[in-house]
Write an enzyme that holds these catalytic residues in place. Sequence first.
Site, PDB file in Angstrom:
ATOM      1  N   ASP A 257      26.284 -14.745  35.132  1.00 12.16           N
ATOM      2  CA  ASP A 257      24.902 -15.328  35.905  1.00 12.16           C
ATOM      3  C   ASP A 257      23.794 -15.111  34.595  1.00 12.16           C
ATOM      4  O   ASP A 257      24.422 -14.029  33.409  1.00 12.16           O
ATOM      5  CB  ASP A 257      24.128 -15.011  37.337  1.00 12.16           C
TER       6      ASP A 257
ATOM      7  N   ASP B 197      17.924 -13.011  45.019  1.00 13.94           N
ATOM      8  CA  ASP B 197      18.556 -11.893  44.476  1.00 13.94           C
ATOM      9  C   ASP B 197      17.983 -11.380  45.145  1.00 13.94           C
ATOM     10  O   ASP B 197      16.594 -11.097  44.611  1.00 13.94           O
ATOM     11  CB  ASP B 197      18.545 -12.402  43.274  1.00 13.94           C
TER      12      ASP B 197
ATOM     13  N   GLU C 251      17.431  -7.125  45.295  1.00 12.46           N
ATOM     14  CA  GLU C 251      18.024  -5.846  45.529  1.00 12.46           C
ATOM     15  C   GLU C 251      16.840  -4.625  45.074  1.00 12.46           C
ATOM     16  O   GLU C 251      15.706  -5.398  45.181  1.00 12.46           O
ATOM     17  CB  GLU C 251      19.590  -6.916  44.234  1.00 12.46           C
TER      18      GLU C 251
END
Length: 282
Positions: free
Chosen positions: A81, A170, A172
Amino acid sequence: MPLHRHRSGTTRRSPLATGAALLAALALPLTLPGAATAAGSDGSAAPPARGTARMGQGVVEHDGQGGLPKDSRVVQTEGVDVSSHQGTVAWQSLWNSGVKWAYVKATEGTYYKNPYFTQQYNGSYAIGMIRGAYHFATPDTTSGAAQANHFVDNGGGWSRDGKTLPGVLDIEWNPYGASCYGLGQAAMVGWIRDFTTTYRARTGRDAVIYTATSWWKECTGDNAGFGATNPLWVARYDTTVGELPAGWPVHTMWQYTSTGPIVGDHNRFNGALDRVQALANG
């Protein structure tokens, strides 16, 4: 001895006073307002600039880092990534090293688009990789629906061409402030649901959820409501995947290091290349 000229009517300072003034001047930069941008009021490092967050940024700080995964008889497919931190990526070198799939940061919040997205997204495709895009969530800035729309409108869409993976949420640790973005667990679950529902309505695909088990426990209360629909991309920098968040009996992808070759963030798809292709095809 050098001459010291001074204006009439002024008082000349003694060498002792001059020395004290010099020491004060040298100390002054330590208390200038600009110093607040380099450190917080408690002496901690200031948060990074908005837009600079990247996948896995908080993993080492919060979960630590162990060894690299050991070889196993389970077939896995290497991937990477990338974000603007990598700039122009050497896709040919990655391909030659065995990397067969990639995810590229497209957006963050509703205020950022990766300036390297075109080179990274099209470059990985041109070299033969199966690739997709990811969105770095900031639940404290705008709604999940608004961010899903921003993502889809700026590179996060999907097409059934056999080379495009579904988009990734994503979600987090917050690099800009409180880990859970100031949201309670129920509110965080609602925000994620808002994003994933909107993404599916826009693309026809369920978004992949990238997260770390410890963050998921802290910020969603280990909610088990996404495992039946959204593939899991788990972050853990150690020899094994470890415990998964509630609701997911298996993981689809595993980010296992941020210090891999050529680009730092390396991942393993839980299956052979044909399984990566199956995810792309829907």
